[in-house]
Every structure is written in structure tokens, then in C-alpha cells.
Design an enzyme around this catalytic site. Sequence first.
Site, short mmCIF file in Angstrom:
data_model
loop_
_atom_site.label_atom_id
_atom_site.label_comp_id
_atom_site.label_asym_id
_atom_site.label_seq_id
_atom_site.Cartn_x
_atom_site.Cartn_y
_atom_site.Cartn_z
N CYS A 13 0.87 -1.17 0.00
CA CYS A 13 0.00 0.00 0.00
C CYS A 13 0.92 1.23 0.00
O CYS A 13 2.14 1.11 0.15
CB CYS A 13 -0.90 0.00 1.23
SG CYS A 13 0.06 0.02 2.75
N HIS A 30 -1.01 -5.18 18.55
CA HIS A 30 -0.46 -4.78 17.24
C HIS A 30 0.42 -3.54 17.41
O HIS A 30 0.02 -2.60 18.10
CB HIS A 30 -1.61 -4.50 16.27
CG HIS A 30 -1.14 -4.36 14.84
ND1 HIS A 30 -0.51 -3.23 14.39
CD2 HIS A 30 -1.18 -5.21 13.80
CE1 HIS A 30 -0.20 -3.39 13.12
NE2 HIS A 30 -0.59 -4.59 12.73
N GLU A 74 0.98 -1.02 15.62
CA GLU A 74 0.35 0.26 15.28
C GLU A 74 -0.48 0.77 16.46
O GLU A 74 -0.45 1.97 16.79
CB GLU A 74 -0.56 0.11 14.05
CG GLU A 74 -1.24 1.42 13.67
CD GLU A 74 -2.40 1.26 12.72
OE1 GLU A 74 -2.29 0.47 11.75
OE2 GLU A 74 -3.43 1.92 12.94
N THR A 117 -5.90 1.29 11.68
CA THR A 117 -6.17 1.52 10.25
C THR A 117 -6.63 0.26 9.51
O THR A 117 -7.35 0.34 8.52
CB THR A 117 -4.92 2.06 9.51
OG1 THR A 117 -3.84 1.16 9.75
CG2 THR A 117 -4.56 3.44 9.96
N CYS A 120 -8.21 2.63 7.15
CA CYS A 120 -7.66 2.97 5.84
C CYS A 120 -8.30 2.08 4.78
O CYS A 120 -8.48 0.88 4.99
CB CYS A 120 -6.15 2.74 5.88
SG CYS A 120 -5.40 2.83 4.27
FE1 F3S Z 1 -1.01 1.19 4.33
FE2 F3S Z 1 -0.97 3.43 5.62
FE3 F3S Z 1 -3.23 2.36 4.96
S1 F3S Z 1 0.42 1.75 5.91
S2 F3S Z 1 -2.86 0.18 5.03
S3 F3S Z 1 -1.72 3.17 3.55
S4 F3S Z 1 -2.74 3.32 6.86
#
Ligand code: F3S
Length: 284
Positions: free
Chosen positions: A12, A127, A129, A167, A195
Site C-alpha cells: 500500500c 499490534h 500500530e 487503520t 484505511c
Molecule cells: Fe497502508 Fe498506511 Fe493504509 S500503511 S494500510 S496506507 S494506513
Amino acid sequence: MEVIRAKSAGFCFGVKRAVDTVYEEAEKRPGTAIYTYGPIIHNEEVVKDLREKGVRVIQSEEELEELTEGLVIIRSHGVPERLCRKLEEKGIEYVDATCPFVKRIHKIVQAESAAGSRIVIIGNPSHPEVEGIRGWAGKDVDVIQTAEEAEAFQAEPGRKICIVAQTTFNYNKFKDLVEIILEKGYYISVLNTICNATRERQSEAARIAERVDAMIVIGDKNSSNTQKLFEICRNVCNNTYYIQTLGDLDTNQLRSVETVGITAGASTPNNIIEEVQNNVRINF
Ligand code: F3S
């Protein structure tokens, strides 16, 4: 044979940015000891390649403590604020490759906490994050992952609550957990910080898997998002194969198929995807 490669296969935006940063720094600074805090991605091939370029992995805060020189690169997951402060105190240079979408969550929880809110992170507490977000959220912070935890959540009457999400958390599960907390009648602001990259990768993979004879999912065996992609594809396509590299591909399995779909987890480098794609195209 027709080969359909998912546009969203592989890194990503945030992961690509972090991996590129490490390669760029390694090239720019020959002779400097370069470290990543945790493996830059969960992919053995990439970590091995970087090791050959002199990039080492710091596995824990204790190891970081012992560091006396060099350059530390923070990966896309981000780190708690105290780690940045520790590096500054020690006078060790660092490059922050935290994904901007994660950094945005750090800023939200930091500001909300400073304004007096109690922070709730919907996510997996172990995790990295989430550990990172937690480390920017002040003292009053809860991590909620299950319905039971949401049911048990309690806050001081009248206290404002700010809810954010890891995310990569599942959107439906996030909605359900938020619903449970909302019913408690607190003054709550909810920020959906999930995300879309993961969701897009998953829905594209399912769409392709539905229309092909065989589906190849490429990713590290320990990558949980690749495992998830594999499950999604296998649900709609019986001939779904999970491989780490081209070497794992059993050529007999593709002999009698006409269309093959390819997707890859968030930690699969482009060159591995391309190698598989070219091989399937040429040899079948
Ligand atoms: Fe990747 Fe950033 Fe989304 S690491 S999964 S673009 S929050």
C-alpha cells in the site's frame, strides 16, 4: 492463458513509502549503521535483502536503549511518542516513515487527550500500530477489540470520549463495537480512521477470484493480511493457491486453466509479483 493482476496487489502507499525510505537511506549513507525499529515489513525476502545492504533490525525498546550511534528508521506502523523522545535524548538521528494516515491518528489522539478527552482505540492491543497510537494518547486510553470489552467499558460521567480505529480494523466490527459504546450515553466523538487500502485490496481480490479458473495469492506465510486475502479468494474460487515466491508455485496445478488471477498481500514486493506474473504468462 489470460492473467489478471489486481491493481491493488502488494504494497500500500504507506508501506511502499517506508520501504523506499530504507533503500534510499541505505544508498545515501554508505558506512552509517542503519536500523529499522522492528522489521520494515513482514517479508523475509525484503528483510534479508536489506540485511545484505547493512540494514539491521532493532527488535525491542531494550535494544534501542543500548544503541549509541547510527540512524533509526521508524516503519509505517509508527511508534509511541516516548520512543521518539528517547532517540532525541540519546542524540540518535531518526527518520520517521510512519504512514501519514497513522500519523494523523497520533495527532488526533494527542490533541483530543490534551483537550481532556478519554481515548478509545478500536483495535488489536498487541499490534505495533495500536501500541504506537496508545503512546500518543495520554494516560486515559482504552483499547477495545471485542464486544465483551465494549460492553464492559465505563467512563467518568460527563467526560468526553474520542474513538479512533486501527487503520486495518474490519469496518463492520468497528461499527458494531462503536454501537455498543454509543448506547451507554456518553458524550462521544467517533472518527473512522480505517484505511481503505486493505478493503480495496480485499474487494478487488474477491471480484477477480469470482471470474477466474485459478487464483494465486502471493505473500509471506506469516502475513495475516495475506492469509485473509487467501480466505476471501478461496471462498469464491476453489483453485486458490497461497505462495511466498515463484518457487512455491506448483506448475501442474495450472495446466488446464484458461484464466488466472493474481493478487498479493500488503507486504509483498512488486518484483516478486512480477516474477510470478511473467512466469505464468510465458509458461502456460
Ligand atoms: Fe497502508 Fe498506511 Fe493504509 S500503511 S494500510 S496506507 S494506513
